[in-house]
Design a protein around this motif. Structure first.
Motif, PDB file in Angstrom:
ATOM      1  N   UNK A  13       1.051  -1.143  -0.103  1.00  0.00           N
ATOM      2  CA  UNK A  13       0.016   0.013   0.073  1.00  0.00           C
ATOM      3  C   UNK A  13       1.007   1.134  -0.064  1.00  0.00           C
ATOM      4  N   UNK A  14       0.880   2.046  -0.960  1.00  0.00           N
ATOM      5  CA  UNK A  14       1.754   3.157  -1.404  1.00  0.00           C
ATOM      6  C   UNK A  14       1.377   4.233  -0.319  1.00  0.00           C
ATOM      7  N   UNK A  15       2.526   5.060   0.186  1.00  0.00           N
ATOM      8  CA  UNK A  15       2.476   6.324   1.082  1.00  0.00           C
ATOM      9  C   UNK A  15       3.581   6.994   0.581  1.00  0.00           C
ATOM     10  N   UNK A  44      -4.252  10.823  -0.980  1.00  0.00           N
ATOM     11  CA  UNK A  44      -5.144  11.805  -0.159  1.00  0.00           C
ATOM     12  C   UNK A  44      -4.845  13.060  -0.593  1.00  0.00           C
ATOM     13  N   UNK A  45      -3.556  13.652  -1.232  1.00  0.00           N
ATOM     14  CA  UNK A  45      -3.311  14.664  -1.198  1.00  0.00           C
ATOM     15  C   UNK A  45      -3.298  15.218  -2.903  1.00  0.00           C
ATOM     16  N   UNK A  46      -2.957  14.577  -3.721  1.00  0.00           N
ATOM     17  CA  UNK A  46      -2.774  15.075  -5.134  1.00  0.00           C
ATOM     18  C   UNK A  46      -4.145  15.262  -5.654  1.00  0.00           C
ATOM     19  N   UNK A  51      -3.170  12.406 -10.044  1.00  0.00           N
ATOM     20  CA  UNK A  51      -3.487  11.217  -9.442  1.00  0.00           C
ATOM     21  C   UNK A  51      -3.542  10.379 -10.665  1.00  0.00           C
ATOM     22  N   UNK A  52      -4.467  10.641 -11.679  1.00  0.00           N
ATOM     23  CA  UNK A  52      -4.732   9.884 -12.692  1.00  0.00           C
ATOM     24  C   UNK A  52      -3.491   9.318 -13.494  1.00  0.00           C
ATOM     25  N   UNK A  71      -6.746   0.842  -6.744  1.00  0.00           N
ATOM     26  CA  UNK A  71      -6.997   2.085  -6.346  1.00  0.00           C
ATOM     27  C   UNK A  71      -7.608   2.211  -4.928  1.00  0.00           C
ATOM     28  N   UNK A  72      -6.968   2.994  -4.176  1.00  0.00           N
ATOM     29  CA  UNK A  72      -7.829   3.109  -2.811  1.00  0.00           C
ATOM     30  C   UNK A  72      -8.913   4.035  -2.924  1.00  0.00           C
TER      31      UNK A  72
END
Length: 213
Positions: A13-15, A44-46, A51-52, A71-72
Motif C-alpha cells: 500500500x503506497x504512501x 489523499x493529497x494529489x 492522481x490519474x 486504487x484506494x
C-alpha cells in the motif's frame, strides 16, 4: 476478475511520506522486483489529474510484473484508468454500490474489523477483505485495533481471501501464523525501508512461512 489468494501474500500500500531519493513509481518498481504480489495506490493529497497520470504509470508497472493494481477509495478514477480493482473502507462508498459501478470485471476489496462487517462485505460482492489494525501503526493514527482472535474469527467466517494490515513488519509478521489470513498488507515496512527491494524479499519469505507455503 476474482481474487487469487496468492495475490494477497504481500500486498503493498503506497504512501508518499517516504518519497525523497526515489519517486513513488521508482519505489513501487523496487517493491515489485522484491516480490510484492499486489499494489494499492493510496493518494489523499494529489489533485485528480496528477492522481490519474500517476495511476496510469503504476498500472503500467504492475502489468510489467503481472501483479494486480488497485486504487484506494476513488472508484471513478479506478474505472477511468483501467485499474484491476478498487479498495474501500467502512466510511467510503458502500461496497454494494461500488460493485454496481465497477461490474464483475474488477476486484473489490473492503476494510473490515468485525465478523458482521466481513459477512456484509462478502454478501455485497467483495473479492477480498482487509482487516486491521492488527498491530499499532504510525501510518494511520486513527486506526482501531483488531485482536488476533477477532482476525481469526473473521477468517473462519468468510470464503473470500483475507489480508491483515496495520503495523506489520519483519519483526512481528510470524505472530499472525495460524490466524487464517492469506497474506499481509504493508506500508512503512516497504516504503520506509532503506532498501525496498531487499525488505520485500524478506517480507515475502516471512509471509510465505506465515501462511505455511
Amino acid at each position: 476478475m476474482r481474487c487469487q489468494r496468492e495475490n494477497m501474500l504481500l500486498y503493498a500500500v503506497t504512501d508518499r511520506a517516504w518519497v525523497g531519493k526515489q519517486s513513488l513509481p521508482e519505489q513501487v518498481e523496487c517493491a515489485l522486483r522484491g516480490g510484492v504480489t499486489c499494489v494499492q495506490l493510496r493518494e489523499k493529497q494529489l489533485d485528480e489529474q496528477a492522481f490519474f497520470q500517476e495511476a496510469l504509470e503504476m498500472k503500467r508497472l504492475c502489468r510489467k510484473y503481472h501483479v494486480p493494481f488497485l486504487i484506494d477509495d476513488n472508484v471513478e478514477l479506478a474505472i477511468r484508468c483501467g485499474a484491476d480493482g478498487v479498495h474501500v473502507g467502512q466510511s467510503d462508498m458502500n461496497a454494494g454500490k461500488v460493485r454496481s459501478l465497477i461490474g464483475d470485471g474488477m476486484l473489490l476489496g473492503v476494510s473490515v474489523q468485525t465478523v458482521e462487517q466481513a459477512l456484509a462485505a462478502q454478501d455485497a460482492g467483495a473479492d477480498y477483505l482487509g482487516v486491521g489494525a492488527v498491530f499499532a501503526t504510525s501510518t494511520k493514527q486513527d486506526a482501531e485495533a483488531v485482536s488476533h482472535e477477532a482476525l481469526r474469527r473473521i477468517c473462519a467466517a468468510v470464503q473470500i481471501p483475507v489480508v491483515a494490515i496495520g503495523g506489520i513488519g519483519q519483526g512481528n509478521i510470524l505472530e499472525l501464523s495460524g490466524t487464517g489470513v492469506d497474506g499481509v498488507a504493508v506500508v512503512s515496512a516497504i516504503f520506509g525501508a532503506e532498501d525496498i527491494e531487499s525488505s520485500c524479499r524478506a517480507l515475502s519469505a516471512l509471509s510465505r512461512k506465515m501462511v505455511g507455503k
